[in-house]
Design an enzyme around this catalytic site. Structure first.
Site, PDB file in Angstrom:
ATOM      1  N   HIS A 104       0.843  -1.199   0.000  1.00  0.00           N
ATOM      2  CA  HIS A 104       0.000   0.000   0.000  1.00  0.00           C
ATOM      3  C   HIS A 104       0.873   1.243   0.000  1.00  0.00           C
ATOM      4  O   HIS A 104       1.897   1.289   0.688  1.00  0.00           O
ATOM      5  CB  HIS A 104      -0.920   0.008   1.223  1.00  0.00           C
ATOM      6  N   GLU A 434     -33.028  -3.076  10.379  1.00  0.00           N
ATOM      7  CA  GLU A 434     -33.920  -4.038  11.041  1.00  0.00           C
ATOM      8  C   GLU A 434     -33.962  -5.385  10.319  1.00  0.00           C
ATOM      9  O   GLU A 434     -34.332  -6.395  10.916  1.00  0.00           O
ATOM     10  CB  GLU A 434     -35.332  -3.459  11.129  1.00  0.00           C
ATOM     11  N   ARG A 619     -26.501  -4.056  17.119  1.00  0.00           N
ATOM     12  CA  ARG A 619     -26.725  -3.864  15.685  1.00  0.00           C
ATOM     13  C   ARG A 619     -25.595  -2.985  15.152  1.00  0.00           C
ATOM     14  O   ARG A 619     -25.681  -1.764  15.154  1.00  0.00           O
ATOM     15  CB  ARG A 619     -28.095  -3.222  15.453  1.00  0.00           C
TER      16      ARG A 619
END
Length: 660
Positions: A104, A434, A619
């Site tokens: 990189h 969701e 989540r």
């Protein structure tokens, strides 16, 4: 040791030769076919491989199972990637027992992502380098094997720095490859707290803003000098490119963009002047600054400008259904800030978009999508991009009104999707975080994570499955009938105009709005099941910028993609959110106008949401797709979002009415 190499550009040529010099056997090289539209000033890996007698391939999709199987048949001990432009799948990365390693062009973890060579110059850095690191699923995030620093001189431009980096890469590889061949592979984890990420650069990013400091403008010139596309500006309708420049400290009081003198050619910036040493008018030859001034007809006092409006090019028409909603009104503002967008919208109210109603490029009709089907069909046909944002998306409604959630969120939106198929229009559809439901993955991957919901007798999942089913229908229309689509999944976006305090009063709002109402009215903050559920909260400005880039769809990279839009670094429990909000509330200048804090109250989810509710413990999104397709990274801290959201709602309260 047998190697398979993925390589392109000059760095690819350097890497291939270094691997050979270190005594590796190269089983095959994978590269890219040159793009005729690109200035291929660099060496050819395919030609190098052919001359060396090494098998070389340039597949369109090296991650296709056919190519994965072919690479597996080569049985590589180790894999190297030297400036190969596509991410390699985990299936490929796991084929080599010794691992896969990428070169990189920066000192990781800084400047992950695209075009680090150009970005370090844009940002005026004095040092960069090259890093060899182990490849993992997330781009540029694996453990560091070795790195080499490169000083950036003040007179370095993109090409000279490119040559320095190539030389440093060769030195680095010559040093470390023999060691790796013996099985000794150093491994230093990257510090995530020090990481920065940058997206790809486009030719249009070279547009000069003369209101910036002179150092910023000069660094842009350096960063995109030939053979890159160049920094450019306009004199009237005439575009010109600046290939080299120097900084002058005195702008002589001139306004930014004003020509101070033509020999030498100097232009005022915010805090100094830029002397244009060489440049080019349109497609003409490159000339020195004073001759460029003559060609352009510049005189002292002339003002350079931004690109002229192109009256001949039709603006992009965007149809937003649910334009008065949280996402809709913020997206409208972002689109109207760009000259080449026209917004058509429908919603049942207009309070959040009242500031746009007189805008000449905003066209609004008050209406209901379940009633005004003819208007919708006509505007789907008329517009270029369609965003069906209408949905019931507040958790308490999932158990209160599950059938209405299904009718609106699925049935009405399916009709709109079918219009898009019929008229071959691109749709950008709001899926939802969701849909992942009770997925157990540490972070949710759009393409791999399982979508897990609860039993049928838990109606809280009606929203999740309605959205998921529509996701699947849209995907099928894309596969079978050529529908152009992008699905985006917001993760807990927050900001001003999220719901309203009136909606919160009847329980029909998202968490932060409900918490703010509790503080405003002096009622206890209710922590559902203790408030230990964790979410990743995302500032609306970050979210809208990502959504805007999806609409722009540079290079069609978003077509057929599912993209999570969230901030994994802003993970917090609802209790932590409430505590942060309370702290901001106590420090707010309007605090004295509101009642004392009434404390926290732990309540069961059943008593709050009703029968049939289930919650989710965590989540967290993977945002690799957003990074790759959009060059996007969230940047706004959760505290800033909370403070701005709180301030908006507190200032919306009628203080005088409360006092009376």
């Amino acid at each position: 040791m047998k190697a398979v190499i993925f390589a392109y550009h000059d760095m690819g040529c350097q890497g291939v030769q270094a691997v050979l010099d270190a005594g590796y056997e190269i089983a095959a090289i994978f590269t890219h076919a040159d793009n005729p539209a690109e200035n291929t000033f660099f060496g050819s890996v395919s030609r190098q491989a052919a001359e060396l007698g090494i098998p070389v391939y340039a597949p369109d999709n090296v991650n296709h199972p056919i190519w994965v199987d072919r690479i597996a048949e080569l049985a590589p001990d180790i894999i190297f990637s030297f400036y190969y432009r596509n991410l390699l799948s985990e299936e490929i990365l796991h084929l080599a027992p010794a691992g896969a390693f990428n070169l990189h062009g920066s000192l990781l973890p800084a400047y992950r992502g695209r075009a680090p060579l150009n970005w370090v110059l844009v940002n005026g850095e004095s040092e960069t380098g090259v890093t060899l690191h182990r490849m993992v699923k997330r781009a540029d995030a694996g453990e560091i094997v070795a790195s080499q620093r490169v000083a950036i001189a003040q007179d370095d431009v993109a090409l000279t720095l490119h040559h320095k980096l190539c030389q440093a890469a060769r030195q680095l590889l010559n040093s470390i490859l023999p060691t790796m061949k013996c099985g000794d592979i150093p491994s230093v984890p990257q510090r995530e707290s020090d990481s920065t990420y940058y997206g790809r650069r486009r030719p249009e990013d070279g547009l000069i803003d003369w209101h910036k400091p002179v150092s910023t403008v000069h660094n842009l010139v350096r960063a995109v000098a030939a053979p890159w596309p160049g920094a450019f500006s306009y004199n009237g309708s005439q575009k010109f490119t600046i290939w080299s420049s120097r900084m002058c400290p005195d702008a002589q009081g001139a306004l930014p963009g004003s020509v101070i003198s033509v020999s030498p050619l100097r232009v005022a910036c915010a805090d100094g002047a830029l002397e244009i040493i060489t440049g080019q008018a349109g497609d003409d030859i490159t000339v020195q600054g004073s001759q460029l001034a003559q060609t352009l007809g510049l005189v002292a006092g002339a003002r350079l400008n931004r690109p002229p409006a192109t009256s001949g090019k039709r603006r992009i028409r965007v149809l937003i259904l649910g334009v008065n909603g949280f996402i809709g009104n913020h997206l409208t503002e972002r689109l109207l800030n760009e000259e080449n967008y026209e917004v058509y919208g429908m919603d049942i109210g207009s309070n959040a978009i009242s500031r746009f109603l007189l805008h000449p490029r905003f066209h609004f009709v008050e209406g209901d999508i379940s009633i005004h089907s003819e208007w919708i069909e006509y505007h789907v046909k008329k517009c270029d991009v369609v965003l069906p944002l209408v949905a019931i998306a507040t958790p308490i409604e999932y158990t209160r009104n599950p059938l209405r959630v299904f009718e609106l969120d699925f049935e009405e939106n399916l009709r709109i999707i079918r219009y898009c198929v019929k008229y071959r229009k691109r749709v950008v559809f709001p899926s939802t975080s969701e849909v992942y439901g009770m997925c157990t993955d540490a972070s949710f991957d759009e393409d791999k994570s399982n979508l897990i919901v609860g039993p049928v007798n838990k109606p809280r999942w009606i929203y999740s499955v309605s959205k998921q089913l529509l996701d699947r229908v849209i995907w099928a229309y894309g596969e079978k009938e050529g529908l152009r689509f992008t699905l985006f999944r917001p993760f807990n976006w927050m900001g001003p105009r999220l719901d309203s305090l009136n909606a919160a009063r009847i329980g029909s709002s998202r968490a932060i709005t409900q918490l703010i109402l509790n503080l405003v009215e002096g009622t206890p903050i209710k922590l559902i099941d203790g408030g230990q559920q964790k979410r990743c909260f995302t500032d609306i400005r970050d979210g809208i910028e990502a959504l805007f880039r999806i609409i722009v769809n540079d290079g069609d990279r978003c077509d057929g993609k599912i993209i999570n839009i969230g901030n994994p670094d802003n993970e917090a429990s609802i209790q932590e959110l409430a505590t942060l909000l309370l702290d901001s509330f106590d420090k707010h200048p309007l605090r004295c106008h509101f009642p004392p804090f009434a404390g926290f109250q732990v309540v069961e989810s059943r008593s709050y949401y009703g029968k049939g509710y289930q919650d989710v413990a965590h989540r967290k999104p993977s945002i690799d797709n957003a990074r790759r397709c959009l060059g996007w990274e969230p940047s706004i801290a959760m505290r800033d979002t909370v403070e701005e959201t709180l301030d908006f709602f507190l200032r919306s309260v009628d203080i005088a009415e409360r006092a009376s």
